[in-house]
Design an enzyme around this catalytic site. Structure first.
Site, short mmCIF file in Angstrom:
data_model
loop_
_atom_site.label_atom_id
_atom_site.label_comp_id
_atom_site.label_asym_id
_atom_site.label_seq_id
_atom_site.Cartn_x
_atom_site.Cartn_y
_atom_site.Cartn_z
N ARG A 115 0.85 -1.19 0.00
CA ARG A 115 0.00 0.00 0.00
C ARG A 115 0.89 1.24 0.00
O ARG A 115 2.11 1.16 0.13
CB ARG A 115 -1.04 0.02 1.13
CG ARG A 115 -0.68 -0.57 2.43
CD ARG A 115 0.30 0.19 3.29
NE ARG A 115 0.01 1.61 3.35
CZ ARG A 115 0.90 2.55 3.54
NH1 ARG A 115 2.19 2.23 3.70
NH2 ARG A 115 0.58 3.80 3.59
N ARG A 158 -7.66 -0.87 -6.77
CA ARG A 158 -7.85 0.35 -5.98
C ARG A 158 -7.99 1.54 -6.94
O ARG A 158 -7.18 1.69 -7.86
CB ARG A 158 -6.67 0.60 -5.02
CG ARG A 158 -6.53 -0.50 -3.96
CD ARG A 158 -5.61 -0.09 -2.84
NE ARG A 158 -6.26 0.82 -1.91
CZ ARG A 158 -5.64 1.44 -0.92
NH1 ARG A 158 -4.34 1.24 -0.74
NH2 ARG A 158 -6.28 2.25 -0.11
N GLN A 181 -2.48 3.09 9.69
CA GLN A 181 -1.17 3.14 9.02
C GLN A 181 -0.20 4.05 9.77
O GLN A 181 1.01 3.85 9.70
CB GLN A 181 -1.32 3.64 7.58
CG GLN A 181 -2.04 2.69 6.64
CD GLN A 181 -3.52 2.98 6.56
OE1 GLN A 181 -4.13 3.45 7.52
NE2 GLN A 181 -4.12 2.71 5.42
N ASP A 230 -2.34 10.68 -2.85
CA ASP A 230 -2.69 9.60 -3.79
C ASP A 230 -3.04 10.11 -5.17
O ASP A 230 -2.92 9.36 -6.14
CB ASP A 230 -3.84 8.78 -3.20
CG ASP A 230 -3.32 7.94 -2.04
OD1 ASP A 230 -3.14 8.50 -0.95
OD2 ASP A 230 -3.03 6.75 -2.25
N ASN A 260 -5.75 12.35 -0.19
CA ASN A 260 -4.84 11.55 0.63
C ASN A 260 -5.69 10.81 1.66
O ASN A 260 -6.93 11.00 1.73
CB ASN A 260 -3.77 12.41 1.31
CG ASN A 260 -2.68 11.58 1.98
OD1 ASN A 260 -2.17 10.64 1.36
ND2 ASN A 260 -2.35 11.87 3.22
O1 MRU Z 1 -4.67 3.25 1.91
P1 MRU Z 1 -3.20 3.48 1.86
O2 MRU Z 1 -2.48 2.98 3.06
O3 MRU Z 1 -2.59 2.98 0.56
O4 MRU Z 1 -3.07 5.06 1.84
C1 MRU Z 1 -1.81 5.63 1.76
C2 MRU Z 1 -1.82 7.11 1.77
O5 MRU Z 1 -2.84 7.74 1.84
C3 MRU Z 1 -0.49 7.76 1.59
O6 MRU Z 1 -0.42 8.96 2.28
C4 MRU Z 1 -0.28 8.01 0.10
O7 MRU Z 1 -0.52 6.85 -0.65
C5 MRU Z 1 1.07 8.52 -0.20
S1 MRU Z 1 2.32 7.28 -0.02
C6 MRU Z 1 3.81 7.99 -0.40
#
Ligand code: MRU
Length: 370
Positions: A52, A95, A210, A251, A261
């Protein structure tokens, strides 16, 4: 505790027939690698957040595209291209919000379409393997550059600065170094003392944690003075004067600087504006989707209710049958953003102009079309 910089998030196995993924759902308690080559398993690893973070799922998408291409048993180029197109659509469905997945798949498919003339299927497979490796290698350099620009901001604020971050945009979310946490790694390389010169506040990041599981682990393992705070404590630490700067990942960024994000980011940005704390989004230029004029056009991933009501609890904690809201991301308005740190420099408002000056343009899309 293993420094997370020593862990590979996603790599091609030595046999070049499997992808090796660090299962992030088990961190920080267990460090387990998965060796995968089936399309469904790679799709599941992306969907279930075993791999992720926007750049890391881009790398996984590139390798997934290559492995499925490699397994396609045909000598006929048209049939090969059609099989790759279908595989690309399948992997992309894992995703929707992080543009890096579709960006990497588009890049792989673009190479196939542009270079297939005069080549055999076997030659094209080799070429695609190289492209997937390049995506990973480039991500490492991109993250370092983002870190270097972010470090300049830390230097201006001076040693002892408090940094707040949301979700995990560290080395685990990329091929190496991360985006939002890269400035910290670069500061440590410059001799900053992690225990005295840096204080990192990680929002726990409900519902999948996370921040508490991954960012806190990374920062602590790197020897940084690290704190976990529940998401609703951000205002407390800001008001208490503990936060000098905020770095978050992203993202997908729209042309006007709005960006998606992890859920909760926009609230942090609103608080930062209130307290006058600089708020930076850290983004490889591949995360900037110049085909979208504003954040309203970003598709927000909705996830299972159980992530909110059951996961992490010994017993279900909310009443059965209650409605649940579980968007995985939110959109932060560009008006709240101090700057967007890319590998090409820091973009400031008006963002579209700033992106264009950096040479960031719309890319051709074979998947992820509006
Ligand atoms: O759902 P996730 O854990 O993939 O979400 C991750 C985020 O929102 C991060 O901040 C984003 O992907 C940037 S990673 C460099």
């Amino acid at each position: 505790m293993e420094n997370a910089l020593n862990l590979d998030t996603v790599v091609l196995a030595e046999d070049r027939k499997h992808v090796v993924i660090l299962d992030q759902t088990l961190l920080p308690n267990e460090c387990k690698y998965l060796t995968l080559n089936k399309g469904e398993d790679i799709w599941e690893a992306i969907y279930s957040l075993r791999v992720r973070g926007a750049p890391a799922i881009g790398v996984a998408g590139g390798y997934g595209y290559y492995l499925l291409a490699d397994q396609t048993d045909t000598e006929d180029m048209d049939a090969f291209v059609e099989a790759c197109r279908k595989n690309m659509e399948y992997l992309n469905s894992a995703r929707p919000t992080a543009v890096n997945l579709s960006w990497a798949l588009n890049r792989m498919h673009g190479v196939l379409l542009a270079e297939k003339e005069g080549k055999t299927v076997a030659e094209m497979k080799q070429r695609l393997m190289k492209e997937a490796d390049d995506i990973r290698e480039e991500d490492i350099q991109i993250s370092r550059n983002i870190g270097a620009y972010g470090y300049e901001l830390l230097e201006k604020l001076g040693k002892g600065v408090g940094v707040m971050t949301h979700c995990n945009a560290g080395t685990l979310a990329t091929a190496k170094y991360g985006t939002a946490l890269a400035p910290i790694y670069i500061a440590l390389e410059h001799g900053w003392d992690g225990k005295k010169d840096l204080h990192v506040y990680c929002d726990e990041t409900r519902p999948l944690l996370q921040g508490a599981r991954l960012s806190a682990y990374e920062m602590q393992a790197a020897g940084v003075d690290t704190y976990v705070q529940c998401d609703n404590m951000a205002s407390y630490t800001m008001r208490a004067g503990k936060i000098g700067i905020i770095f978050v990942g992203c993202d997908r960024v729209a042309a006007n600087g709005d960006f998606a994000n992890k859920i909760g980011t926009s609230g942090v940005a609103i608080l930062a504006k209130h307290y006058g704390i600089p708020f930076y989004c850290c983004a490889p230029s591949s995360t900037i989707d110049m085909t979208l004029s504003s954040g309203d056009e970003i598709v927000i991933e909705q996830r299972k209710a159980e992530e909110v009501t059951e996961m992490w609890y010994e017993k279900r904690m909310a009443p059965e049958g209650v409605g649940v809201v579980n968007p995985a991301f939110d959109v932060t308005d560009h008006s709240l953003v101090t700057g967007i740190i890319t590998e090409k420099g820091i973009a400031y408002a008006p963002f579209q102009e700033s992106f264009e000056k950096m040479g960031i343009r719309p890319v051709e899309k074979f998947v992820d079309k509006k």
